[in-house]
Design a protein around this motif. Structure first.
Motif, PDB file in Angstrom:
ATOM      1  N   ASP A   1      46.280  66.361 -12.337  1.00  0.00           N
ATOM      2  CA  ASP A   1      46.107  67.762 -11.965  1.00  0.00           C
ATOM      3  C   ASP A   1      47.090  68.119 -10.852  1.00  0.00           C
ATOM      4  OD1 ASP A   1      45.064  66.817  -9.555  1.00  0.00           O
ATOM      5  OD2 ASP A   1      42.980  67.265 -10.062  1.00  0.00           O
ATOM      6  N   GLN A   2      46.962  69.300 -10.289  1.00  0.00           N
ATOM      7  CA  GLN A   2      47.917  69.765  -9.280  1.00  0.00           C
ATOM      8  C   GLN A   2      47.912  68.891  -8.026  1.00  0.00           C
ATOM      9  OE1 GLN A   2      46.764  73.497  -7.397  1.00  0.00           O
ATOM     10  NE2 GLN A   2      44.668  73.231  -8.145  1.00  0.00           N
ATOM     11  N   PHE A   3      46.841  68.114  -7.835  1.00  0.00           N
ATOM     12  CA  PHE A   3      46.739  67.250  -6.666  1.00  0.00           C
ATOM     13  C   PHE A   3      47.139  65.806  -6.965  1.00  0.00           C
ATOM     14  CE2 PHE A   3      43.357  70.521  -6.157  1.00  0.00           C
ATOM     15  CZ  PHE A   3      43.937  71.208  -5.087  1.00  0.00           C
ATOM     16  N   GLY A   4      47.578  65.555  -8.183  1.00  0.00           N
ATOM     17  CA  GLY A   4      47.931  64.182  -8.547  1.00  0.00           C
ATOM     18  C   GLY A   4      46.731  63.311  -8.855  1.00  0.00           C
ATOM     19  N   ASP A   5      45.611  63.943  -9.171  1.00  0.00           N
ATOM     20  CA  ASP A   5      44.391  63.205  -9.502  1.00  0.00           C
ATOM     21  C   ASP A   5      44.227  63.107 -11.011  1.00  0.00           C
ATOM     22  OD1 ASP A   5      43.700  62.951  -6.804  1.00  0.00           O
ATOM     23  OD2 ASP A   5      42.668  64.889  -6.797  1.00  0.00           O
ATOM     24  N   GLY A   6      43.937  61.901 -11.487  1.00  0.00           N
ATOM     25  CA  GLY A   6      43.637  61.698 -12.891  1.00  0.00           C
ATOM     26  C   GLY A   6      42.142  61.531 -13.088  1.00  0.00           C
ATOM     27  N   ASN A   7      41.758  61.143 -14.262  1.00  0.00           N
ATOM     28  CA  ASN A   7      40.347  60.934 -14.564  1.00  0.00           C
ATOM     29  C   ASN A   7      40.243  59.945 -15.712  1.00  0.00           C
ATOM     30  OD1 ASN A   7      37.615  61.203 -14.297  1.00  0.00           O
ATOM     31  ND2 ASN A   7      37.563  63.417 -14.637  1.00  0.00           N
ATOM     32  N   ARG A   8      39.114  59.259 -15.799  1.00  0.00           N
ATOM     33  CA  ARG A   8      38.905  58.270 -16.851  1.00  0.00           C
ATOM     34  C   ARG A   8      37.568  58.497 -17.539  1.00  0.00           C
ATOM     35  NH1 ARG A   8      43.273  55.276 -18.183  1.00  0.00           N
ATOM     36  NH2 ARG A   8      41.793  53.947 -19.283  1.00  0.00           N
ATOM     37  N   ASN A   9      37.513  58.147 -18.808  1.00  0.00           N
ATOM     38  CA  ASN A   9      36.222  57.995 -19.454  1.00  0.00           C
ATOM     39  C   ASN A   9      35.557  56.748 -18.881  1.00  0.00           C
ATOM     40  OD1 ASN A   9      36.906  60.153 -21.135  1.00  0.00           O
ATOM     41  ND2 ASN A   9      37.785  58.804 -22.677  1.00  0.00           N
ATOM     42  N   ILE A  10      34.245  56.759 -18.786  1.00  0.00           N
ATOM     43  CA  ILE A  10      33.538  55.590 -18.267  1.00  0.00           C
ATOM     44  C   ILE A  10      32.536  55.081 -19.295  1.00  0.00           C
ATOM     45  CG2 ILE A  10      33.857  56.179 -15.843  1.00  0.00           C
ATOM     46  CD1 ILE A  10      31.020  57.274 -15.784  1.00  0.00           C
TER      47      ILE A  10
ATOM     48  N   ARG B   1      46.603  59.158  -8.535  1.00  0.00           N
ATOM     49  CA  ARG B   1      45.516  58.246  -8.905  1.00  0.00           C
ATOM     50  C   ARG B   1      45.192  58.368 -10.389  1.00  0.00           C
ATOM     51  NH1 ARG B   1      41.055  58.954  -8.014  1.00  0.00           N
ATOM     52  NH2 ARG B   1      41.072  61.222  -7.922  1.00  0.00           N
ATOM     53  N   MET B   2      44.998  57.222 -11.031  1.00  0.00           N
ATOM     54  CA  MET B   2      44.634  57.204 -12.448  1.00  0.00           C
ATOM     55  C   MET B   2      43.128  57.221 -12.652  1.00  0.00           C
ATOM     56  SD  MET B   2      47.581  57.148 -13.897  1.00  0.00           S
ATOM     57  CE  MET B   2      46.949  57.015 -15.564  1.00  0.00           C
ATOM     58  N   ASN B   3      42.364  56.784 -11.665  1.00  0.00           N
ATOM     59  CA  ASN B   3      40.967  56.434 -11.880  1.00  0.00           C
ATOM     60  C   ASN B   3      40.013  57.575 -11.564  1.00  0.00           C
ATOM     61  OD1 ASN B   3      38.968  54.680 -12.661  1.00  0.00           O
ATOM     62  ND2 ASN B   3      39.159  53.310 -10.919  1.00  0.00           N
ATOM     63  N   THR B   4      38.840  57.528 -12.152  1.00  0.00           N
ATOM     64  CA  THR B   4      37.738  58.404 -11.782  1.00  0.00           C
ATOM     65  C   THR B   4      37.278  58.037 -10.378  1.00  0.00           C
ATOM     66  OG1 THR B   4      37.051  58.466 -14.094  1.00  0.00           O
ATOM     67  CG2 THR B   4      35.425  59.165 -12.479  1.00  0.00           C
ATOM     68  N   THR B   5      36.751  59.013  -9.633  1.00  0.00           N
ATOM     69  CA  THR B   5      36.363  58.738  -8.255  1.00  0.00           C
ATOM     70  C   THR B   5      34.970  58.117  -8.173  1.00  0.00           C
ATOM     71  OG1 THR B   5      35.263  60.845  -7.767  1.00  0.00           O
ATOM     72  CG2 THR B   5      37.664  60.786  -7.556  1.00  0.00           C
ATOM     73  N   THR B   6      34.664  57.641  -6.986  1.00  0.00           N
ATOM     74  CA  THR B   6      33.327  57.121  -6.717  1.00  0.00           C
ATOM     75  C   THR B   6      32.263  58.194  -6.936  1.00  0.00           C
ATOM     76  OG1 THR B   6      33.665  57.662  -4.369  1.00  0.00           O
ATOM     77  CG2 THR B   6      34.082  55.384  -5.059  1.00  0.00           C
ATOM     78  N   ARG B   7      32.634  59.440  -6.796  1.00  0.00           N
ATOM     79  CA  ARG B   7      31.643  60.517  -6.985  1.00  0.00           C
ATOM     80  C   ARG B   7      31.073  60.474  -8.395  1.00  0.00           C
ATOM     81  NH1 ARG B   7      34.485  64.471  -5.107  1.00  0.00           N
ATOM     82  NH2 ARG B   7      33.604  64.151  -3.027  1.00  0.00           N
ATOM     83  N   GLU B   8      31.928  60.392  -9.399  1.00  0.00           N
ATOM     84  CA  GLU B   8      31.453  60.349 -10.775  1.00  0.00           C
ATOM     85  C   GLU B   8      30.794  59.001 -11.099  1.00  0.00           C
ATOM     86  OE1 GLU B   8      34.406  63.424 -10.278  1.00  0.00           O
ATOM     87  OE2 GLU B   8      34.664  61.256 -10.023  1.00  0.00           O
ATOM     88  N   ASN B   9      31.426  57.921 -10.659  1.00  0.00           N
ATOM     89  CA  ASN B   9      30.927  56.598 -11.028  1.00  0.00           C
ATOM     90  C   ASN B   9      29.593  56.270 -10.368  1.00  0.00           C
ATOM     91  OD1 ASN B   9      33.153  56.198 -12.624  1.00  0.00           O
ATOM     92  ND2 ASN B   9      34.239  54.919 -11.167  1.00  0.00           N
ATOM     93  N   ALA B  10      29.522  56.404  -9.048  1.00  0.00           N
ATOM     94  CA  ALA B  10      28.302  56.024  -8.335  1.00  0.00           C
ATOM     95  C   ALA B  10      27.121  56.889  -8.749  1.00  0.00           C
ATOM     96  CB  ALA B  10      28.528  56.120  -6.831  1.00  0.00           C
ATOM     97  N   ARG B  11      27.381  58.166  -8.999  1.00  0.00           N
ATOM     98  CA  ARG B  11      26.291  59.042  -9.426  1.00  0.00           C
ATOM     99  C   ARG B  11      25.798  58.661 -10.826  1.00  0.00           C
ATOM    100  NH1 ARG B  11      25.918  64.350  -6.450  1.00  0.00           N
ATOM    101  NH2 ARG B  11      27.035  63.977  -4.508  1.00  0.00           N
ATOM    102  N   ALA B  12      26.709  58.181 -11.670  1.00  0.00           N
ATOM    103  CA  ALA B  12      26.287  57.706 -12.994  1.00  0.00           C
ATOM    104  C   ALA B  12      25.363  56.492 -12.856  1.00  0.00           C
ATOM    105  CB  ALA B  12      27.502  57.358 -13.843  1.00  0.00           C
TER     106      ALA B  12
END
Length: 367
Positions: free
Chosen positions: A344-353, A138-149
């Motif tokens: 990361d080791q799980f194939g998870d990415g992250n994005r600036n928002i 996954r390239m995107n930030t998760t709902t955890r970071e986005n929705a909490r923002a």
């Protein structure tokens, strides 16, 4: 549900698709909604993948092999998406790019794990995908970071009583987003006073707008795609011209403004890229994309181009005896259009928002 018993054995087997022709084209499958309302994000995503592939092919391909894109329209159908994954397995694709929405990702996940096909989604973000070793990247930030923002911003603006509309056609995303928002909002002494599902045969958009406004909320949040967010905004504005509106990041394509027009003026949302970034790499991408497709790229195009950067780099640099999945997780940071890219080791990415507001028919970044 995620097949956890399968996941524990994911990385013990061979990841290479041995049936692939190592001298023919590198086949890359693509899955997204390419027709009907809300298909703009899928089309933008496919366009960006085509652009990235053309640029690689114009430079001689990967190890002299050309990239061949095989697109499929999932029509928002989980069953179709699963069928196409199996078709891709028979065609010997080396990877899949897509899907765009989380509900399709949930449907595809058991099949891509069963067949061992590396799949890179530019945009899916349900928190339930994160933290597992599987074939989904996954390239995107998760709902955890986005929705909490969103929850924090709502409180900062004095919007402590909100109503939410959720899209039943992408329940995996909408429900994940809602739960993460609620956890943060409750902690900040906010209150969700109404939760209304749309696109689930429970009335029209006009009915939903009326229910959202019943208890006089401070604001309304739309956890829907661009088309439905625009339609909901129009219906809400017929009843209340001044209620503050926000839309989840999923809605942040140009069609939100094109369809919503005056009704979406003042609407706030998060985007996963800065469309006004002046760095040369991003500006060249915008110019190349616009020249090739006669339109500017949206967020799904930006994230897909970054996804292609990671995938094509891993394909070109991996050792012959190294699995593609391993090459992806061990790939050093790559330069993306806006930011450094890494799994990361799980194939998870992250994005600036970035929070933006719609003003005069444009997305304007909130500083």
């Amino acid at each position: 549900m995620r097949p956890r018993s399968l996941l524990s054995a994911i990385f013990l087997g061979c990841f290479l698709l041995v049936a692939c022709d190592q001298t023919g084209p590198i086949k890359i499958g693509f899955i997204a909604q390419l027709s009907g309302p809300g298909s703009d994000t899928g089309t933008d995503s496919l366009n960006a993948l085509k652009l990235a592939a053309q640029q690689i092919n114009n430079s001689g391909g990967i190890n002299s092999r050309m990239i061949e894109i095989i697109p499929r329209d999932d029509e928002k159908s989980p069953e179709l998406a699963q069928k196409f994954v199996r078709e891709f397995g028979e065609l010997g694709v080396e990877a899949i790019v897509g899907p765009i929405i989380s509900s399709i990702g949930m449907a595809m996940l058991p099949v891509i794990n069963e067949l061992g096909i590396v799949t890179v989604s530019p945009t899916i973000s349900a928190a339930e995908f994160a933290g597992f070793r599987d074939y989904l990247f996954r390239m995107n930030t998760t709902t955890r970071e986005n929705a909490r923002a969103y929850a924090k911003r709502s409180i900062s603006l004095g919007r402590k009583r909100v109503s939410l509309a959720l899209d039943g056609q992408n329940e995996a995303f909408a429900d994940s987003w809602y739960r993460e928002f609620l956890l943060e909002f409750d902690e900040l002494d906010g209150r969700v006073i109404s939760k209304v599902w749309i696109n689930n045969d429970n009335g029209t958009h006009a009915d939903a707008a009326s229910r959202l406004l019943e208890d006089a909320p401070d604001a309304i949040v739309l956890i829907t795609n661009s088309g439905d967010s625009a339609t909901m905004a129009r219906e809400i504005r017929k009843l209340n011209a001044d209620i503050p509106l926000s839309a989840a990041e999923w809605a942040g394509s140009d069609s939100l403004i094109e369809v919503g027009a005056d009704a979406v003026e003042g609407m706030e949302l998060i985007q996963a890229y800065d469309r006004y970034d002046t760095n040369p790499r991003f500006q060249k991408f915008v110019a190349d994309y616009s020249l090739m497709f006669d339109r500017e790229p949206g967020y799904s195009a930006v994230l897909t181009y970054d996804a292609a950067t990671m995938l094509f780099t891993a394909l070109s640099t991996k050792h012959p005896d190294q699995s593609l999945a391993n090459a992806m997780t061990t790939l050093p940071p790559q330069t993306g259009l806006h930011q450094e890219l890494m799994f990361d080791q799980f194939g998870d990415g992250n994005r600036n928002i970035y929070f933006v507001v719609i003003e005069n028919g444009k997305f304007i970044r909130i500083q």
